[in-house]
Design a protein around this motif. Structure first.
Motif, PDB file in Angstrom:
ATOM      1  N   ASN A 346       1.088  -1.111  -0.036  1.00 51.91           N
ATOM      2  CA  ASN A 346       0.276  -0.454  -0.316  1.00 51.91           C
ATOM      3  C   ASN A 346       0.848   1.583   0.038  1.00 51.91           C
ATOM      4  OD1 ASN A 346       0.692   0.131   2.286  1.00 51.91           O
ATOM      5  ND2 ASN A 346      -0.491   0.410   3.289  1.00 51.91           N
ATOM      6  N   LEU A 347       1.918   1.034  -0.273  1.00 52.83           N
ATOM      7  CA  LEU A 347       3.473   2.324  -0.353  1.00 52.83           C
ATOM      8  C   LEU A 347       2.825   2.952  -1.330  1.00 52.83           C
ATOM      9  CD1 LEU A 347       5.947   1.509   1.796  1.00 52.83           C
ATOM     10  CD2 LEU A 347       3.901   2.564   2.010  1.00 52.83           C
ATOM     11  N   ALA A 348       3.215   4.418  -1.463  1.00 49.39           N
ATOM     12  CA  ALA A 348       3.473   4.671  -2.732  1.00 49.39           C
ATOM     13  C   ALA A 348       4.741   5.383  -3.266  1.00 49.39           C
ATOM     14  CB  ALA A 348       2.946   6.585  -2.865  1.00 49.39           C
ATOM     15  N   ASN A 349       5.778   5.771  -1.916  1.00 51.28           N
ATOM     16  CA  ASN A 349       7.105   5.486  -2.444  1.00 51.28           C
ATOM     17  C   ASN A 349       7.970   4.948  -1.159  1.00 51.28           C
ATOM     18  OD1 ASN A 349       6.682   7.166  -0.526  1.00 51.28           O
ATOM     19  ND2 ASN A 349       5.742   9.130  -2.125  1.00 51.28           N
ATOM     20  N   ALA A 350       9.048   5.497  -1.356  1.00 58.03           N
ATOM     21  CA  ALA A 350      10.248   4.970  -0.063  1.00 58.03           C
ATOM     22  C   ALA A 350       9.851   5.532   0.506  1.00 58.03           C
ATOM     23  CB  ALA A 350      11.444   4.837  -0.646  1.00 58.03           C
ATOM     24  N   SER A 366      -3.435  -3.942  -2.260  1.00 56.47           N
ATOM     25  CA  SER A 366      -1.988  -3.082  -3.110  1.00 56.47           C
ATOM     26  C   SER A 366      -3.094  -2.149  -4.032  1.00 56.47           C
ATOM     27  CB  SER A 366      -1.799  -4.329  -4.129  1.00 56.47           C
ATOM     28  OG  SER A 366      -0.991  -4.227  -4.818  1.00 56.47           O
ATOM     29  N   ALA A 367      -2.347  -0.944  -4.465  1.00 60.80           N
ATOM     30  CA  ALA A 367      -2.983  -0.430  -5.547  1.00 60.80           C
ATOM     31  C   ALA A 367      -2.057  -0.036  -6.835  1.00 60.80           C
ATOM     32  CB  ALA A 367      -3.721   1.283  -5.114  1.00 60.80           C
ATOM     33  N   SER A 368      -0.873   0.217  -6.447  1.00 65.04           N
ATOM     34  CA  SER A 368       0.398   0.603  -7.363  1.00 65.04           C
ATOM     35  C   SER A 368       0.788  -0.024  -8.541  1.00 65.04           C
ATOM     36  CB  SER A 368       1.401   1.307  -6.684  1.00 65.04           C
ATOM     37  OG  SER A 368       2.712   0.405  -5.821  1.00 65.04           O
ATOM     38  N   PRO A 369       1.176   0.823  -9.561  1.00 68.10           N
ATOM     39  CA  PRO A 369       0.977   0.176 -11.130  1.00 68.10           C
ATOM     40  C   PRO A 369       2.164  -1.373 -10.584  1.00 68.10           C
ATOM     41  CG  PRO A 369       0.937   1.470 -11.114  1.00 68.10           C
ATOM     42  CD  PRO A 369       0.947   1.486 -10.334  1.00 68.10           C
ATOM     43  N   MET A 370       2.226  -2.276 -10.618  1.00 72.40           N
ATOM     44  CA  MET A 370       2.319  -3.976 -10.731  1.00 72.40           C
ATOM     45  C   MET A 370       4.798  -3.785 -11.171  1.00 72.40           C
ATOM     46  SD  MET A 370       0.069  -6.686 -11.472  1.00 72.40           S
ATOM     47  CE  MET A 370      -0.760  -7.061 -11.211  1.00 72.40           C
ATOM     48  N   VAL A 371       5.229  -4.186 -11.123  1.00 73.37           N
ATOM     49  CA  VAL A 371       6.735  -3.703 -10.978  1.00 73.37           C
ATOM     50  C   VAL A 371       7.618  -4.828 -11.222  1.00 73.37           C
ATOM     51  CG1 VAL A 371       7.017  -1.474 -10.441  1.00 73.37           C
ATOM     52  CG2 VAL A 371       7.605  -2.946  -9.456  1.00 73.37           C
ATOM     53  N   ALA A 372       8.163  -5.293 -12.152  1.00 78.40           N
ATOM     54  CA  ALA A 372       8.899  -6.385 -12.006  1.00 78.40           C
ATOM     55  C   ALA A 372       9.679  -7.376 -10.464  1.00 78.40           C
ATOM     56  CB  ALA A 372      10.292  -6.429 -13.430  1.00 78.40           C
ATOM     57  N   ASN A 373       9.445  -8.797 -10.759  1.00 77.26           N
ATOM     58  CA  ASN A 373       9.814  -9.458  -9.646  1.00 77.26           C
ATOM     59  C   ASN A 373       8.874  -9.040  -8.681  1.00 77.26           C
ATOM     60  OD1 ASN A 373      12.055  -9.797 -10.920  1.00 77.26           O
ATOM     61  ND2 ASN A 373      13.100  -8.613 -10.549  1.00 77.26           N
ATOM     62  N   GLN A 374       7.673  -8.160  -8.144  1.00 79.90           N
ATOM     63  CA  GLN A 374       6.653  -8.544  -7.669  1.00 79.90           C
ATOM     64  C   GLN A 374       6.187 -10.666  -7.264  1.00 79.90           C
ATOM     65  OE1 GLN A 374       3.943  -5.415  -8.278  1.00 79.90           O
ATOM     66  NE2 GLN A 374       5.590  -4.398  -6.939  1.00 79.90           N
ATOM     67  N   ILE A 375       5.424 -10.517  -5.966  1.00 73.11           N
ATOM     68  CA  ILE A 375       4.477 -11.845  -6.197  1.00 73.11           C
ATOM     69  C   ILE A 375       3.058 -11.742  -6.449  1.00 73.11           C
ATOM     70  CG2 ILE A 375       4.486 -14.330  -5.410  1.00 73.11           C
ATOM     71  CD1 ILE A 375       7.227 -14.719  -5.510  1.00 73.11           C
ATOM     72  N   HIS A 376       2.455 -11.777  -6.711  1.00 74.18           N
ATOM     73  CA  HIS A 376       0.454 -11.242  -6.885  1.00 74.18           C
ATOM     74  C   HIS A 376       0.419 -12.638  -6.428  1.00 74.18           C
ATOM     75  CE1 HIS A 376       0.465  -6.776  -6.967  1.00 74.18           C
ATOM     76  NE2 HIS A 376       2.005  -6.880  -7.520  1.00 74.18           N
ATOM     77  N   THR A 377      -1.145 -12.394  -4.710  1.00 70.56           N
ATOM     78  CA  THR A 377      -2.025 -13.881  -5.113  1.00 70.56           C
ATOM     79  C   THR A 377      -3.217 -12.615  -6.186  1.00 70.56           C
ATOM     80  OG1 THR A 377      -3.673 -12.379  -3.538  1.00 70.56           O
ATOM     81  CG2 THR A 377      -0.861 -14.158  -2.355  1.00 70.56           C
ATOM     82  N   VAL A 378      -3.674 -13.579  -6.978  1.00 70.71           N
ATOM     83  CA  VAL A 378      -4.783 -13.660  -7.715  1.00 70.71           C
ATOM     84  C   VAL A 378      -5.805 -14.419  -6.935  1.00 70.71           C
ATOM     85  CG1 VAL A 378      -5.630 -13.237  -9.876  1.00 70.71           C
ATOM     86  CG2 VAL A 378      -3.653 -12.557  -9.756  1.00 70.71           C
ATOM     87  N   GLU A 379      -7.297 -13.843  -6.504  1.00 71.17           N
ATOM     88  CA  GLU A 379      -8.326 -14.303  -5.461  1.00 71.17           C
ATOM     89  C   GLU A 379      -9.167 -13.944  -5.489  1.00 71.17           C
ATOM     90  OE1 GLU A 379      -7.875 -14.548  -1.222  1.00 71.17           O
ATOM     91  OE2 GLU A 379      -5.350 -13.054  -1.450  1.00 71.17           O
ATOM     92  N   PRO A 380     -10.202 -13.454  -6.845  1.00 72.52           N
ATOM     93  CA  PRO A 380     -11.564 -13.357  -7.184  1.00 72.52           C
ATOM     94  C   PRO A 380     -12.313 -14.514  -5.982  1.00 72.52           C
ATOM     95  CG  PRO A 380     -10.961 -14.490  -9.328  1.00 72.52           C
ATOM     96  CD  PRO A 380      -9.683 -14.380  -8.240  1.00 72.52           C
ATOM     97  N   GLY A 381     -13.757 -13.980  -5.825  1.00 76.17           N
ATOM     98  CA  GLY A 381     -14.672 -14.939  -4.623  1.00 76.17           C
ATOM     99  C   GLY A 381     -15.712 -14.881  -5.501  1.00 76.17           C
TER     100      GLY A 381
END
Ligand code: GLY
Ligand code: MN
Ligand code: MN
Length: 441
Positions: A346-350, A366-381
């Protein structure tokens, strides 16, 4: 194992560089991280189960060893690990590092806090101390300074190759456990018996789980965090299991939903949700917005409601009038790492400024655009939650719902399908969970 040691060595090098950049920016000489100590229960001589905090765990895979400290200093490229070593006839020997990992660290054994303090820098204001308790009696403004912790949380969103490997392994370890849980459900087991089958399937104790096992049969599948597992066997209709495994302190976070009767409407709904989930996974990637994907997931939820005749208006209308929030009240996903809900999402910057989710979707982590090497869950319900349905029934959109269809689905609880995804630098997406289910026999 050799591979893992090499990856760990690279991980330490990369993390040390990142932390030294933080030291330069903040003008501290060193960062010291305490793993923590066990906590006694009130009015008892029993301790709560101990788990080291994620600031420590992202360096050192010793989640169960109390009294450990790590020093990263501007003066050295080698992190130093301080391990408490005192005679203890009551407990088994403390947890040790995985074979080979010890070669990559400088290890110092200490016997008391006063001895420990003598190893650290003495320049006033030179030590940043990250710890739940101020065991080193550091000046208050140097104890968990946000100038340091915000930078750590921000940079940890990008995972090293070692970290990706840990979460990949954590996914693979979870597969036999998920299969054992499914077999137990189909055999008529209770929720508690299913959890026991899960633990046997990954050869772990309950205290080693990265989060409490969620195992809901029938209506309990509608309880988002159903941890209070039923000991009674039920006539099985549906089953939702959300459970992971920890690998060197890194988590997998996996949800599957099953129908007992493959010919039921609920089984067909699971298939539709499964296809929608995979489309949402495919919608991710570098530069993609988790908010846009979350909005898309609500469109898809509206489509499912329409397809199964649960609403008598168009999917567009159900989306616009926010009916989907009743059936899908959580976020599409979150960052994953040492924390199941990894800090920093949830961080906008360092500097630690927050990037809150849109007002309409407060649960999105999580609201910030995805960048390389992140790991996200995708879990619709999609769930049939009596308390939320009652509010809908009392509200202005009640007439848009085919309540008899709601009644048809209520006994099945709900559906969630959750995978763990690596966003790679070359633009590809790696579905750690589906790959594990495909490859692990
Ligand atoms: N297991 C908790 C979650 O999926 O967020
Ligand atoms: Mn999750
Ligand atoms: Mn989960």
């Amino acid at each position: 194992m050799t591979d893992q040691v090499e990856l760990y060595a690279q991980h330490l090098t990369e993390k040390t560089q990142r932390f030294q950049a933080i030291l330069t920016a903040t003008e501290f000489d060193e960062i010291i991280i305490a793993a923590g100590d066990s906590k006694m229960q009130f009015a008892d001589d029993m301790a709560y189960p101990f788990v080291a905090n994620p600031y420590f765990r992202e360096w050192i895979p010793l989640g169960k060893r109390t009294g450990s400290y790590l020093q990263i200093s501007a003066a050295s490229d080698r992190p130093k690990l301080f391990l408490l070593c005192v005679e203890d006839i009551w407990h088994t020997a403390p947890q040790s590092l995985p074979p080979g990992f010890e070669r990559e660290l400088e290890i110092v054994e200490y016997a008391s806090i006063s001895e420990l303090k003598s190893y650290f820098g003495h320049r006033e204001g030179g030590t940043a101390f990250i710890s739940e308790v101020n065991t080193l009696d550091i000046a208050t403004d140097c104890w968990n300074p946000t100038s340091v912790t915000a930078q750590i949380d921000y940079q940890r969103r990008g995972k090293t190759v070692y970290e990706q490997d840990c979460v990949r392994r954590a996914n693979r370890l979870a597969v036999p456990a998920h299969r054992a849980a499914y077999e137990a459900f189909m055999g008529g087991a209770s929720e508690l018996e299913i959890a026991a089958a899960y633990l046997r399937g990954c050869n772990c104790s309950e205290n080693e789980m990265p989060y409490g096992i969620i195992a809901g049969i029938n209506e309990h599948a509608a309880v988002l965090h159903h941890h209070n597992l039923d000991k009674q066997r039920q006539t099985p209709r549906s089953f939702l299991i959300d459970a992971g495994v920890a690998m060197h302190g890194y988590a997998s976070d996996i949800t599957r939903t099953y129908a007992y009767d493959p010919g039921s409407d609920f089984a067909a709904m699971i298939d539709v949700m499964d296809a929608a989930q995979q489309e949402l996974v495919a919608g991710g990637g570098i530069g993609k917005s988790p908010v846009d994907l979350h909005v898309l997931s609500h469109f898809k939820a509206a489509d499912v409601l329409r397809q199964f005749d649960i609403i008598n208006v168009s999917a567009e209308d159900a989306f616009a009038s926010d009916i989907t929030a009743t059936f899908y009240p959580h976020g599409l996903g979150h960052h994953l790492g040492c924390n199941v809900h990894d800090k920093g999402g949830n961080l906008a910057n360092a500097q630690g400024d927050l990037l809150p989710p849109p007002e309409k979707y407060p649960k999105l982590r999580s609201a910030s655009p995805m960048v390389a090497n992140q790991i996200h869950t995708v879990e619709p319900g999609l769930y049939f939650i009596p308390a939320l349905l009652e509010k809908l029934r009392q509200g202005e959109h009640a007439s848009k719902i085919n309540w008899s269809r709601v009644d048809d689905f209520l006994p099945f609880g709900g559906i969630r399908i959750e995978d763990n995804i690596v966003v790679h630098a070359d633009g590809s997406l790696e579905n750690l969970t589906r790959d594990a289910f495909r490859d692990v026999s």
